[in-house]
Each structure stands twice: as structure tokens, then as C-alpha cells.
Design a protein around this motif. Structure first.
Motif, mmCIF file in Angstrom:
data_model
loop_
_atom_site.group_PDB
_atom_site.id
_atom_site.type_symbol
_atom_site.label_atom_id
_atom_site.label_comp_id
_atom_site.label_asym_id
_atom_site.label_seq_id
_atom_site.Cartn_x
_atom_site.Cartn_y
_atom_site.Cartn_z
ATOM 1 N N ASN A 110 1.441 -0.990 -0.111
ATOM 2 C CA ASN A 110 0.048 -0.172 -0.156
ATOM 3 C C ASN A 110 0.937 1.327 -0.282
ATOM 4 O O ASN A 110 0.835 1.964 -0.186
ATOM 5 C CB ASN A 110 -1.303 0.374 1.015
ATOM 6 N N VAL A 111 1.466 1.181 0.812
ATOM 7 C CA VAL A 111 3.180 2.135 0.521
ATOM 8 C C VAL A 111 3.603 2.697 -0.642
ATOM 9 O O VAL A 111 3.127 3.677 -1.201
ATOM 10 C CB VAL A 111 4.747 1.858 1.494
ATOM 11 N N LEU A 112 4.009 1.236 -1.220
ATOM 12 C CA LEU A 112 3.951 1.809 -2.834
ATOM 13 C C LEU A 112 2.953 2.202 -3.403
ATOM 14 O O LEU A 112 3.163 3.123 -4.561
ATOM 15 C CB LEU A 112 4.564 0.151 -3.398
ATOM 16 N N LYS A 113 2.131 1.264 -3.311
ATOM 17 C CA LYS A 113 0.520 1.839 -4.653
ATOM 18 C C LYS A 113 0.059 3.577 -4.007
ATOM 19 O O LYS A 113 0.397 4.992 -5.022
ATOM 20 C CB LYS A 113 -0.022 1.915 -4.053
ATOM 21 N N ASN A 114 0.895 4.052 -2.488
ATOM 22 C CA ASN A 114 0.429 5.552 -2.298
ATOM 23 C C ASN A 114 1.739 6.704 -2.916
ATOM 24 O O ASN A 114 1.368 7.176 -3.240
ATOM 25 C CB ASN A 114 0.309 5.277 -0.824
ATOM 26 N N ASN A 115 2.476 6.330 -3.351
ATOM 27 C CA ASN A 115 2.899 6.867 -3.847
ATOM 28 C C ASN A 115 3.727 6.551 -5.827
ATOM 29 O O ASN A 115 4.063 6.911 -5.866
ATOM 30 C CB ASN A 115 4.800 6.199 -3.131
ATOM 31 N N GLY A 116 2.697 6.061 -5.890
ATOM 32 C CA GLY A 116 2.699 6.083 -7.154
ATOM 33 C C GLY A 116 2.785 5.002 -8.409
ATOM 34 O O GLY A 116 2.910 4.704 -9.589
ATOM 35 N N ILE A 117 3.164 3.972 -6.897
ATOM 36 C CA ILE A 117 4.400 2.494 -8.156
ATOM 37 C C ILE A 117 3.109 1.766 -8.509
ATOM 38 O O ILE A 117 2.355 1.666 -7.490
ATOM 39 C CB ILE A 117 4.656 2.160 -6.772
ATOM 40 N N LYS A 118 2.816 1.360 -9.748
ATOM 41 C CA LYS A 118 2.189 0.247 -9.937
ATOM 42 C C LYS A 118 2.775 -0.781 -11.446
ATOM 43 O O LYS A 118 3.632 -1.118 -11.063
ATOM 44 C CB LYS A 118 0.748 1.188 -11.075
ATOM 45 N N LYS A 119 1.943 -1.578 -11.316
ATOM 46 C CA LYS A 119 2.270 -2.640 -12.494
ATOM 47 C C LYS A 119 3.291 -2.155 -13.155
ATOM 48 O O LYS A 119 2.473 -1.151 -14.148
ATOM 49 C CB LYS A 119 0.758 -3.258 -12.961
ATOM 50 N N GLY A 120 4.013 -3.148 -13.621
ATOM 51 C CA GLY A 120 5.547 -3.233 -14.960
ATOM 52 C C GLY A 120 5.651 -2.049 -14.210
ATOM 53 O O GLY A 120 6.629 -2.183 -15.163
ATOM 54 N N ASP A 121 5.645 -1.215 -13.175
ATOM 55 C CA ASP A 121 7.070 0.099 -13.319
ATOM 56 C C ASP A 121 8.604 -0.838 -12.372
ATOM 57 O O ASP A 121 7.974 -1.758 -11.673
ATOM 58 C CB ASP A 121 6.343 0.695 -12.130
ATOM 59 N N ARG A 122 9.450 -0.446 -13.035
ATOM 60 C CA ARG A 122 10.271 -1.289 -12.262
ATOM 61 C C ARG A 122 10.939 0.032 -11.393
ATOM 62 O O ARG A 122 10.919 1.315 -11.030
ATOM 63 C CB ARG A 122 11.308 -0.822 -13.542
ATOM 64 N N VAL A 123 11.609 -1.131 -10.176
ATOM 65 C CA VAL A 123 11.282 -0.855 -9.099
ATOM 66 C C VAL A 123 12.988 -1.131 -8.820
ATOM 67 O O VAL A 123 13.365 -3.030 -8.663
ATOM 68 C CB VAL A 123 10.679 -0.964 -7.681
ATOM 69 N N CYS A 124 13.860 0.280 -7.934
ATOM 70 C CA CYS A 124 15.153 -1.161 -7.645
ATOM 71 C C CYS A 124 15.653 -1.215 -6.358
ATOM 72 O O CYS A 124 14.675 0.542 -5.482
ATOM 73 C CB CYS A 124 16.521 0.281 -8.066
ATOM 74 N N LEU A 125 16.210 -2.203 -5.250
ATOM 75 C CA LEU A 125 15.964 -2.019 -4.174
ATOM 76 C C LEU A 125 17.504 -1.974 -3.901
ATOM 77 O O LEU A 125 18.567 -2.954 -5.060
ATOM 78 C CB LEU A 125 15.335 -2.961 -3.894
ATOM 79 N N TYR A 126 17.961 -1.241 -3.179
ATOM 80 C CA TYR A 126 19.568 -1.298 -2.612
ATOM 81 C C TYR A 126 19.755 -1.565 -1.275
ATOM 82 O O TYR A 126 19.264 0.196 -0.257
ATOM 83 C CB TYR A 126 19.917 0.063 -3.363
ATOM 84 N N MET A 127 19.508 -2.782 -0.887
ATOM 85 C CA MET A 127 19.222 -2.603 0.389
ATOM 86 C C MET A 127 20.252 -3.714 1.198
ATOM 87 O O MET A 127 21.132 -4.635 1.248
ATOM 88 C CB MET A 127 18.076 -3.137 1.164
ATOM 89 N N GLY A 128 20.899 -3.660 2.488
ATOM 90 C CA GLY A 128 21.558 -4.617 3.599
ATOM 91 C C GLY A 128 20.760 -5.561 3.555
ATOM 92 O O GLY A 128 19.548 -6.058 3.283
ATOM 93 N N MET A 129 20.891 -6.861 4.285
ATOM 94 C CA MET A 129 20.013 -8.650 4.898
ATOM 95 C C MET A 129 19.234 -7.781 5.779
ATOM 96 O O MET A 129 19.824 -7.985 6.871
ATOM 97 C CB MET A 129 20.843 -9.237 4.660
ATOM 98 N N VAL A 130 18.099 -7.177 4.996
ATOM 99 C CA VAL A 130 17.101 -6.506 6.348
ATOM 100 C C VAL A 130 15.793 -7.422 6.166
ATOM 101 O O VAL A 130 15.591 -7.596 4.911
ATOM 102 C CB VAL A 130 17.355 -5.425 6.909
ATOM 103 N N PRO A 131 15.287 -7.552 7.349
ATOM 104 C CA PRO A 131 13.329 -7.745 7.083
ATOM 105 C C PRO A 131 12.841 -7.594 5.879
ATOM 106 O O PRO A 131 12.416 -7.862 4.432
ATOM 107 C CB PRO A 131 13.111 -7.702 8.678
ATOM 108 N N GLU A 132 13.257 -5.677 6.188
ATOM 109 C CA GLU A 132 12.089 -5.082 5.004
ATOM 110 C C GLU A 132 12.668 -5.397 3.419
ATOM 111 O O GLU A 132 12.102 -4.889 2.598
ATOM 112 C CB GLU A 132 13.147 -3.330 5.139
ATOM 113 N N LEU A 133 14.574 -5.295 3.553
ATOM 114 C CA LEU A 133 14.484 -6.287 2.002
ATOM 115 C C LEU A 133 12.886 -7.233 1.107
ATOM 116 O O LEU A 133 13.018 -6.860 -0.253
ATOM 117 C CB LEU A 133 15.552 -6.526 1.454
ATOM 118 N N ALA A 134 13.107 -7.953 2.173
ATOM 119 C CA ALA A 134 12.390 -9.277 2.141
ATOM 120 C C ALA A 134 10.980 -8.844 1.998
ATOM 121 O O ALA A 134 10.083 -8.820 0.301
ATOM 122 C CB ALA A 134 12.550 -10.162 3.150
ATOM 123 N N ILE A 135 11.273 -7.700 2.608
ATOM 124 C CA ILE A 135 8.894 -6.911 2.744
ATOM 125 C C ILE A 135 8.946 -6.123 1.483
ATOM 126 O O ILE A 135 8.144 -6.383 0.803
ATOM 127 C CB ILE A 135 8.687 -6.132 4.128
#
Ligand code: PRX
Length: 638
Positions: A110-135
């Protein structure tokens, strides 16, 4: 308790294998019945390797997160899905049950949606090994956004290259990552990267290491604030987006022979089936077991065997934030003991580096929860295999030597733990659905046993890559054009007298350094960016811990008096362009490089010198200036 399609005997392996070759559609159609689909497929498979065009379960509709989360809630809702072991053993570990993970994934979706991110958009993740990365990964999958995780060791420049290639609209990162006694300032690296990435509209930053970060108005927001907004909106539910089986699930960049990493594309349906099928079969997963895969989610191993494989199987997957040698070299074994780990999956380079500390870090560690050990990423040597078997498995745990690649989505060749026999240093037999062939340089198939050649696969399996993002022709050329109608792996391989496979290493210009894939051309490009460098050539050489080390021959103009300083400058350049993982282990300054009359560098010679083979350099008569060879030999770094 086993999964219905788990292979439990050699005879069953043989039967299943035969069926998967004779009637692949029927075979995979039956396996796929065990997943949650909104709509079934028709047909099971369309394919040709010419274009290539590969579609598994076309027409089917699903969402992978319903298979990894929702479907487990009735029976496994209170079972741990993720166990997070922090970098510092003094800090508390965290457990997320399937219910909790499901909740958090929906919340962040829902956070992603609130920020305008939708199906097909590409999202890059640059994170450490924390549960938030999995989430975050699962939240992308939940709404049908395409995730592209970038390993936390890559530089700003590498991130920018990947973001631009993927045309990503958002980045998810964290303030800083903890690794041993270091803090990696992830957000600040992202900030540098984004100066060259106009497509990125939004950066979501999770708080973790609590290092100072700059937050740009209008672009950057805090993870925690965004979650609060969702909470005040009051509806925690986020329906899973209905995806076509062939819709993109993720892009993962990997190195090849050219200087430019390519975005390997995996799609929803086939990848899901493959991740799950290989996980339960290779590791012989049993309900209730905890699986500890030490890879980083920034690599394919983490995608498939920390997240999608174990979670789709309802397993408990352990995520470890830190490094194997901090605070001491017993850290992995403490984790195994603390969390009663049954499945332990790591890379030969980690085994070799821990082996070098001797037995002391193992003293008093209770490892008797372990049931199955695995290795991945590079060929394992005899000594490391036996150490792993004796010291970690107490000769009680089958070791699976799993061969696969970013492009294959999951394991292709491996013994099945305790079901099919292991042979040290051999990946042994192909999984059902995998039809390996060995060919010579001319593409002629080498039949029978006791042969070695280039490893190809002649029929698609559900987890095969579909394309390289934004450049399908590159995918065709790299994997499907070397040999007609075959997927070419880039690996050399031998088949022994009983038809078992042993991977001998890359036959192209790709290095495997500590299990990380690095293209020699990529490293050369980076070195050549240094103002003083005229030219360079990079080769691999055997390294006792890393498997392969990086050896660079560099022609340099205007050297410091202290050669070492120049080396450090070059290191700094490579770290800036690619990341520290690509720093050469050895840099030899040379006057010239061995080139043919047509100007091609003869790497074969450089490789031999780096390997320490100073005689038998082969034919050097075609060299423009054979005298450079003697100079290089003389200056060889030991
Ligand atoms: O050379 C093979 C080696 O790793 C390469 C794939 O690297 P990457 O895409 O980064 O994926 C690594 C994790 C799957 C292969 O082409 N490799 C991987 N597993 C093995 C291996 N070499 C020998 N034995 C293995 N078990």
C-alpha cells in the motif's frame, strides 16, 4: 511431512526424469496443479530457442505472493516465515510469522501504491540483508511492480547504470547497512547514483543503522512515515494484483563477456514453479525445517533460496545480516545452534575461508540440528568438500552440490539430498526437466560418457530466463546463437563414466570471484577510466580462498614513485566504477601487452603467466612483439 511431488527414491527420480523428458507438458502441468492460480494455462508451454520465445503456462493468471504467503495462512499462519539474525549477536533477532509477513507485505504494498508505483513499473532496491528488503521485494510482487535488487556492494555508478537500463521510477533503500564492524552508507551511495537518473521520482528510505542521511524534498521519504500514513488510512488489506504467468517478476543484473551487465528477466509463473520444485526436491525440505541460505538477496541465490523457494514451500527462512567472520569465525555455527537450523546452504568460498581458521571456532558448537548441507556458486574442491562433510555435517548430512546460474532461475544439476548419491566435486545428475548436452567448439554433440565439453541445455525448463531487459537481441546472441537450438551456459563440464556432471568453470571471459560473477571486460573498462592508464588486460587466476582472483596487467603513464600508491589509485577507481568486489588482487605494471598483428590481446598467454605457468606458453609466433612476453614473465607478481 513431504510435498506431494517430492522425489523420495532413486527409482522415482529416474521415473520422473524420464517422464519430464518424454512428456514435459504433462509433467509440468501436473506439478503446477499444486499452486494457486486465478486461471489455468493453455497450453503448458510454447517455445523456440531461435528467437528465443519461451512461455510457460501461457494464459494462466496468478500472483506469486498468494503462493508464498496467503495460501499458507490457514495451516502455517503462526509459523515463522522469516527469522532475522542481526549483524551484531548482542542485538535481538526478529521473527516474522507467515501472518505477520503477509500483513507487512500488504502494508508496504500500500505504501508503494500511495507513492504512485503500479503494475509493470520497475523498482530498484539497494539494501542490506534486513527483513525490510524481503518485505519490499514481496510488496513489489504483490502489486505487480518489477523488482530489481542491486547488491549492496555495488558503487553509485553501477547503481546508476542499472537504474537507467531498467528505467526505474523508484528506489528503496535504507540509511546504512551493518556489516561486521562497518557501516555502509547506502542512502548516500544512492544519492550519488541518482544525480544521473532522472526517471526516479521516489526514494523510500528505511531506518536501520541510524546514520545521518540527506533527504531531498519531494523525492525522498521515510519508510516508517509512509507506513504510518497507511495505518491512518485504516485498510491494511492489499489485494494481490492478477499477473499473467509471463508478466515480468524481476530483473537481476549480471555480468557477461562484454563490459555492460545485462538485466536477466524472470517471469511470474515458470520461475515460481521452478523455485519451489527445486527447493523441495534438492534439499528434501520437510515441514517445520529452518533453512539458512547465507547468500545475499542481491544475488539470484537469495532471490530463489531465501525468498521465493522456501516461502512458496511454507518453510522458515533465516536471513543473516552480517558476515561469517565477525565478531569471530564461529558466527555461522552460532546461528545454526541458536536457531536449530536444518538446511544450511553456502558457497565454497565461505567454506574455504572458514576452514582456514582451523577447528577452534567450531569448538563446543552444537551443530546436530543440521540435516542437509548445500553449496553453490563455484566448483568446490575436494579439501573443502571433505572439511564441510566432516566438521560441519559430522558425516551425517548429505551435501548437495548445486549447479545453476542467474539465468536458470534455480538449480539445474544437483544430487537430491539423501535420495541420489553425492560425489565430491560433482553436481551429479540433472533435475527433471533439465536436458544437458556437452558440445565441442563446433557445436557437435559429444555423446556417451567420459567426455568433456561446453555445457548446453536443449530443452526449456520453467525457470529459464526469458530475455535480457530492453535488449532481446542480446539475449539471443549471448545464450542462443553460439550453438543452434541450444541454450549455452558459458560453463565447461565433464561427464564421468556414470553420466554424472562436473562443472569445471567458465569458458568465456567471466570470472567467478568468491562466488561473484565479474566480467573481465567490465574490470578493464573500470581500470581504463583512471587518467594514467593507457591500456589494461584482466584475467583470472586460481586463488586459495576466493576460487578465482583478479589479475590485472596495466600500462600506466606517469607512475608515482611508489608503485603501491598507483595501485591504490587504481583500486579506488575500480571501487568507484563497479564496487569493491571487483578490485584486482594483483596489478602488474607492464610496458606492453602481448598482441596479435591484428591488435587482439592474447589473453591465453596472460592467463598462463598469472597462473604461474612460465613455460609452455603455446604458440607465440603470431605476436606482434614477442619480447613483451619475457618482460611480463619477469615482472610477474607472486
Ligand atoms: O560457472 C558457474 C558457477 O557460477 C556461474 C553462475 O553464476 P551466477 O549467475 O552468479 O549464479 C551463482 C549462483 C547460482 C555458473 O555459470 N557455478 C554456480 N554453481 C556452481 C558453479 N560452478 C560449479 N559448481 C557449482 N555448483
Amino acid at each position: 511431512m513431504f510435498t506431494p511431488y517430492q522425489i523420495r527414491s532413486i527409482e522415482q527420480y529416474q521415473l520422473d526424469y524420464a517422464q519430464s523428458v518424454e512428456k514435459p507438458e504433462e509433467f509440468w502441468g501436473n506439478i503446477a496443479e499444486h499452486f494457486v492460480w486465478r486461471k489455468k494455462w493453455d497450453p503448458v508451454l510454447n517455445w523456440n530457442f531461435k528467437e528465443p520465445n519461451i512461455e510457460w503456462f501461457p494464459g494462466a493468471k496468478l500472483n506469486i505472493t498468494e503462493n508464498c504467503l496467503d495460501r499458507h495462512l490457514p495451516a502455517l499462519g503462526d509459523q515463522p516465515a522469516l527469522v532475522f539474525e542481526p549483524n551484531d549477536p548482542k542485538d535481538d533477532h526478529r521473527v516474522l510469522t507467515y501472518k505477520e509477513l503477509h500483513f507487512k507485505v500488504m502494508q508496504f504494498a500500500n505504501v508503494l501504491k500511495n507513492n504512485g508505483i503500479k503494475k509493470g513499473d520497475r523498482v530498484c532496491l539497494y539494501m542490506g540483508m534486513v527483513p525490510e528488503l524481503a518485505i519490499a521485494v514481496l510488496a513489489c510482487a504483490r502489486i505487480g511492480a518489477v523488482h530489481s535488487v542491486i547488491f549492496g556492494g555495488f558503487s553509485a555508478q553501477s547503481i546508476a547504470d542499472r537504474i537507467q537500463d531498467a528505467q526505474a521510477c523508484a528506489v528503496i533503500t535504507q540509511d546504512g547497512a551493518l556489516r561486521g564492524n562497518k557501516i555502509i552508507p547506502l542512502k548516500s551511495v544512492v544519492d550519488d547514483a541518482l544525480m544521473a537518473c532522472p526517471t526516479v521520482q521516489r526514494v523510500i528510505v528505511a531506518t536501520h543503522a541510524r546514520v545521518p542521511v540527506s533527504m531531498l524534498k519531494g523525492r525522498d521519504c521515510w519508510w516508517e512515515d509512509e507506513i504510518k500514513k497507511v495505518e491512518t488510512q485504516g485498510n491494511p488489506f492489499c489485494p494481490a494484483e492478477e499477473m499473467d504467468a509471463e508478466d515480468l517478476l524481476f530483473i537481476l543484473y549480471t555480468s557477461g563477456s562484454t563490459g555492460k551487465p545485462k538485466g536477466v528477466v524472470h517471469t511470474c509463473g515458470g520461475y515460481m514453479v521452478w523455485a519451489n520444485y527445486t527447493f523441495v526436491n534438492v534439499f528434501q525440505y520437510q515441514r517445520g525445517w529452518t533453512h539458512f541460505c547465507t547468500a545475499d538477496i542481491g544475488w539470484i541465490t537469495g532471490h530463489t533460496y531465501i525468498l521465493y523457494g522456501p516461502l512458496s514451500a511454507g518453510a522458515t527462512s533465516l536471513m543473516f545480516e552480517g558476515i561469517p567472520t565477525w565478531p569471530d569465525a564461529g558466527r555461522f555455527w552460532d546461528i545454526v545452534e541458536k536457531h536449530h537450523v536444518e538446511l544450511f546452504y553456502t558457497a565454497p568460498t565461505a567454506i574455504r575461508s572458514l576452514m582456514a581458521f582451523g577447528d577452534a571456532p567450531l569448538t563446543g558448537k552444537k551443530l546436530n540440528s543440521l540435516k542437509v548441507l548445500g553449496t553453490v556458486g563455484e566448483p568446490i574442491n575436494q579439501e573443502a568438500w571433505h572439511w564441510y562433510d566432516d566438521r560441519i555435517g559430522a558425516n551425517q548430512c548429505p551435501i548437495v552440490d548445486t549447479w545453476w546460474q542467474t539465468e536458470t532461475g534455480g538449480i539445474l544439476i544437483s544430487n537430491l539430498a539423501g535420495v541420489t548419491p553425492s560425489k565430491p566435486t560433482f553436481a551429479t545428475y540433472p533435475l527433471p526437466g533439465v536436458q544437458p548436452v556437452l558440445v565441442d567448439e563446433n557445436g557437435v554433440e559429444l555423446e556417451g560418457n567420459n567426455v568433456s565439453g561446453n555445457l548446453c541445455i536443449k530443452f526449456p525448463w520453467p525457470g529459464i530466463l526469458r530475455t535480457t531487459y530492453g535488449d532481446h537481441e542480446r539475449c539471443r546472441q549471448t545464450y542462443f546463437s553460439t550453438y543452434d537450438n541450444l541454450y549455452f551456459t558459458g560453463d565447461g563440464c565433464l561427464r564421468d563414466e556414470e553420466g554424472r556432471y562436473r562443472i569445471t568453470g567458465r569458458v568465456d571471459d567471466v570470472l567467478n570471484v568468491s562466488g561473484h560473477r565479474i566480467g573481465t571486460a567490465e574490470v578493464e573498462n573500470a581500470i581504463n577510466r583512471h587518467a594514467g592508464v593507457v591500456e589494461s588486460a584482466v584475467v583470472g587466476y586460481p586463488h586459495p580462498i576466493k576460487g578465482q582472483g583478479i589479475y590485472a596487467y596495466v600500462i600506466f603513464n606517469g607512475m608515482h614513485e611508489d608503485e603501491e600508491l598507483t595501485r591504490q589509485d587504481i583500486h579506488q577507481t575500480v571501487a568507484r566504477i563497479i564496487g569493491s568486489i571487483a578490485k584486482p588482487d594483483k596489478i602488474q605494471f607492464v610496458e606492453g601487452l602481448p598482441k596479435t598483428r591484428s591488435g587482439k590481446i592474447m589473453r591465453r598467454i596472460l592467463r598462463k603467466i598469472a597462473e604461474g605457468e612460465l613455460e609452455n606458453l603455446g604458440d607465440t609466433s603470431t605476436l606482434l612483439d614477442p619480447s613483451v612476453v619475457a618482460d611480463i614473465q619477469q615482472g610477474r607478481l607472486v
